[in-house]
Write an enzyme that holds these catalytic residues in place. Structure first.
Site, PDB file in Angstrom:
ATOM      1  N   SER A 403       1.046  -1.134   0.040  1.00 38.93           N
ATOM      2  CA  SER A 403      -0.005  -0.023   0.045  1.00 38.93           C
ATOM      3  C   SER A 403       0.825   1.295  -0.002  1.00 38.93           C
ATOM      4  O   SER A 403       0.557   2.353  -0.793  1.00 38.93           O
ATOM      5  CB  SER A 403      -0.955   0.047   1.222  1.00 38.93           C
ATOM      6  OG  SER A 403      -1.858  -0.951   1.090  1.00 38.93           O
ATOM      7  N   SER A 527      -2.533  -8.152  -6.381  1.00 35.03           N
ATOM      8  CA  SER A 527      -2.499  -7.174  -5.271  1.00 35.03           C
ATOM      9  C   SER A 527      -3.154  -6.152  -5.313  1.00 35.03           C
ATOM     10  O   SER A 527      -3.681  -5.779  -4.066  1.00 35.03           O
ATOM     11  CB  SER A 527      -0.847  -6.387  -5.622  1.00 35.03           C
ATOM     12  OG  SER A 527      -1.011  -6.245  -7.028  1.00 35.03           O
ATOM     13  N   ASN A 530      -5.990  -7.795  -2.992  1.00 41.43           N
ATOM     14  CA  ASN A 530      -5.692  -8.409  -1.804  1.00 41.43           C
ATOM     15  C   ASN A 530      -4.683  -7.458  -0.956  1.00 41.43           C
ATOM     16  O   ASN A 530      -4.616  -7.991   0.467  1.00 41.43           O
ATOM     17  CB  ASN A 530      -5.178  -9.666  -1.753  1.00 41.43           C
ATOM     18  CG  ASN A 530      -6.277 -10.633  -2.294  1.00 41.43           C
ATOM     19  OD1 ASN A 530      -7.185 -10.908  -1.957  1.00 41.43           O
ATOM     20  ND2 ASN A 530      -5.791 -11.412  -3.693  1.00 41.43           N
ATOM     21  N   TYR A 531      -3.934  -6.644  -1.461  1.00 42.30           N
ATOM     22  CA  TYR A 531      -2.783  -5.995  -0.799  1.00 42.30           C
ATOM     23  C   TYR A 531      -2.969  -4.383  -0.691  1.00 42.30           C
ATOM     24  O   TYR A 531      -2.148  -3.759   0.071  1.00 42.30           O
ATOM     25  CB  TYR A 531      -1.479  -6.383  -1.233  1.00 42.30           C
ATOM     26  CG  TYR A 531      -1.149  -7.997  -0.904  1.00 42.30           C
ATOM     27  CD1 TYR A 531      -0.892  -8.384   0.337  1.00 42.30           C
ATOM     28  CD2 TYR A 531      -1.343  -9.079  -2.059  1.00 42.30           C
ATOM     29  CE1 TYR A 531      -0.586  -9.747   0.800  1.00 42.30           C
ATOM     30  CE2 TYR A 531      -0.821 -10.315  -1.634  1.00 42.30           C
ATOM     31  CZ  TYR A 531      -0.660 -10.586  -0.302  1.00 42.30           C
ATOM     32  OH  TYR A 531      -0.459 -12.058   0.052  1.00 42.30           O
ATOM     33  N   LEU A 532      -3.636  -3.836  -1.573  1.00 41.59           N
ATOM     34  CA  LEU A 532      -3.705  -2.427  -1.683  1.00 41.59           C
ATOM     35  C   LEU A 532      -5.003  -1.761  -1.121  1.00 41.59           C
ATOM     36  O   LEU A 532      -6.029  -2.170  -1.196  1.00 41.59           O
ATOM     37  CB  LEU A 532      -3.581  -2.020  -3.160  1.00 41.59           C
ATOM     38  CG  LEU A 532      -2.460  -2.524  -4.126  1.00 41.59           C
ATOM     39  CD1 LEU A 532      -2.429  -2.057  -5.416  1.00 41.59           C
ATOM     40  CD2 LEU A 532      -1.113  -1.799  -3.288  1.00 41.59           C
TER      41      LEU A 532
END
Length: 573
Positions: A403, A527, A530-532
């Site tokens: 992020s 990403s 799930n990750y940002l």
């Protein structure tokens, strides 16, 4: 409500009042899963040949044979391990007579079966509107009956209410279990989760559930254990549901909490590189890799159970090479190992001198197959992370670094003067930086070359159109100099606008081509989903006037509805 920034829908207060011990529901009712349809035997005119002769298979053996036949043109069926595993599992489904006859896979001829399934596939493509409408109506009926549940007086969409049909396991990379038979899931394999006071789903006639649970601390509705790797599969709520949104929000808030103490944690593990205890040094170097390179912690596995994949804690000496100097850089570590889903992780990274010296120490007197971090495992690391910050895991580091990288890249790459397509290219490049950090790779799509050729043809045609438009503008300007009337002036303005419009269209196509080429082997979706922290993307869109649909499709907008509602253009992760 206003203080926490959530406006009128404060999830923090909602959790405290309704779920004091975490996410729990009070009432859950649903209809259970939709099972795969039963096997329909092949028509009599579709033949299987063994050693050049027609052979009639029993129903069980025939069904498994069709799985192989459907994949006949795929490279999987040429791989030795796939063929070996398939044949072993197929023989378990044969009668004793079939076993005694069919002793070699190379003598089996699935061609006729394969041609039948190709013809079936082609027939589905050629279906009439009425036939397609009938299928659509049946799918809508199933969705209406099984695709929703009631949770705490709210009707919620279920993500995957259909159970996967039987088939052959493929796996990622050269998975040692590829080709094994994924067995048909029966009601007797199924655990149903619902509230005691709900109407419990009825199993299909003649069957019963494995178990009925009333566990309100979990959010799955149905679970079962698949037979290949013994992993538990779930039927869950749709990502757009309230509880899923709450869990997402919690995940990113945990990563934001890490932001406040990450400098302290980094100073601590740097100090620990000098510790007198070897286990503390190893833990500190592993944490440095998890932080700097977004490596996964890695989980212990039984030997031979799955592909030889590793994470940070399970790295072996053979997975790294140390270069005191390489390509003009000092203290370079060269990584080469298989990560999650058998995706190769290859990277050359300059590290701090003390990390390099510690790695030399960890590798002393060890064989290539020995553990690099022999005093460390995921349990030890996770306990240490919990001591550093409540809720901290290796994944929180990945979420934080992903992020923060996106936020920094967007600031650097976004040019205020760019048009929307160029700004979207900048966004994708920022997202790509995160995907590279997290090692989210993919094989180039099979249709990549063809689609690029088609796109290049469009670009070439647009260039010709632009050249024609410019010639017409030049001619109109020359004509206007001679005539000097209103009509010729309007013609010039009209031709100018046409040139500008075609220039914009050409730029859009060229940006698209650049984006596709750069994206060929990078998977942006993992990403992004799930990750940002989605609030970064939403805030960026609001700041630069980019339609949110250009970044998130409909399903993704439903998943991130909570972020779209709350993010302001000055949001900082």
């Amino acid at each position: 409500h206003l203080e926490c920034g959530f406006g009128g829908a404060c999830l923090a207060v909602w959790e405290e009042e309704r779920y004091p011990e975490g996410i729990k529901w009070k009432f859950l009712e649903h209809k259970g899963p939709v099972f795969a349809p039963p096997y329909e035997p092949l028509p009599e005119n579709v033949k299987f040949y063994y050693d050049g002769k027609v052979m009639k298979l029993s129903t069980k053996a025939e069904e498994v044979a069709t799985f192989f036949a459907k994949m006949l043109d795929h490279e999987y069926t040429t791989k030795e391990i796939f063929r070996k595993n398939f044949f072993k599992d197929w023989r378990k489904e044969m009668t004793s007579e079939e076993k005694s006859t069919i002793t070699s896979l190379s003598k089996c001829d699935f061609t006729h079966m394969s041609q039948y399934f190709k013809a079936q596939s082609e027939a589905r493509k050629q279906m009439s509107k009425e036939e397609k409408q009938k299928i659509k109506e049946e799918n809508e009926r199933l969705l209406k009956e099984y695709g929703y549940c009631v949770m705490d007086n709210h009707k919620e969409r279920i993500a995957n209410f259909k159970i996967e049909p039987p088939g052959l396991f493929r796996g990622r990379g050269n998975h040692p279990k590829m080709g094994m038979l994924k067995r048909r899931i029966m009601p007797e394999d199924i655990i149903i989760n619902c509230s005691k006071d709900s109407k419990i789903p009825a199993p299909p006639p003649g069957h019963k559930w494995k178990e009925v649970r009333h566990d309100n601390k979990v959010t799955w509705l149905v679970s079962w254990t698949e037979n290949i790797q013994g992993s538990i599969k779930y039927i869950m709520l749709n990502p757009s549901s309230r509880i899923k949104g709450e869990k997402d929000w919690q995940k990113y808030e945990t990563a934001r909490r890490l932001k406040k103490c990450v400098d302290k944690i980094r100073n601590q593990y740097r100090e620990d590189w000098k510790s007198k205890e070897m286990k503390v040094r190893q833990r500190a170097v592993a944490l440095y890799f998890i932080d700097k390179l977004a490596l996964r912690a890695g989980n212990e596995k039984e030997e031979g159970e799955t592909a030889d994949t590793v994470g940070c804690c399970s790295l072996r000496v053979e997975h790294i090479k140390l270069h005191p100097e390489l390509d003009g850089q000092e203290y370079v570590v060269e990584f080469d190992f298989l990560g999650k889903d058998s995706i190769r992780y290859y990277n050359k990274v300059p590290v701090e001198k003390r990390v390099f010296k510690n790695l030399q120490l960890f590798m002393e007197n060890k064989q290539p197959e020995d553990d690099l971090f022999d005093r460390l495992n995921t349990s030890i690391l996770n306990k240490h992370l919990q001591d550093l910050m409540e809720g901290l895991t290796a994944k929180v580091f990945r979420t934080y670094n992903a992020s923060i990288t996106l936020q920094q890249q967007l600031k650097e790459l976004t040019n205020p003067d760019d048009n929307i397509p160029a700004k979207i290219l900048s966004y994708n490049r920022a997202n790509r930086a995160v995907a590279i950090l997290c090692n989210h790779q993919r094989a180039p799509p099979k249709t990549f070359e063809k689609s690029m050729m088609n796109l290049q043809s469009k670009i070439d045609a647009k260039k010709e159109q632009l050249a024609d438009a410019r010639r017409e503008l030049k001619s109109a300007k020359a004509d206007a100099k001679v005539r000097r009337d209103e009509k010729s002036k309007k013609s010039v303005e009209s031709k100018k606008k046409a040139v500008q419009r075609i220039e914009e269209q050409l730029m859009k196509l060229e940006v698209q081509a650049t984006d596709r080429e750069e994206n060929k082997q990078i998977a942006l979706g993992t990403s992004k989903l799930n990750y940002l922290d989605p609030r970064i993307s939403v805030a960026w869109c609001k700041k630069w006037g980019i339609p949110i649909e250009k970044i998130y499709n409909k399903t993704q907008r439903e998943k991130f509805a909570w972020a779209i509602d709350m993010a302001e253009e000055d949001y900082e992760f």
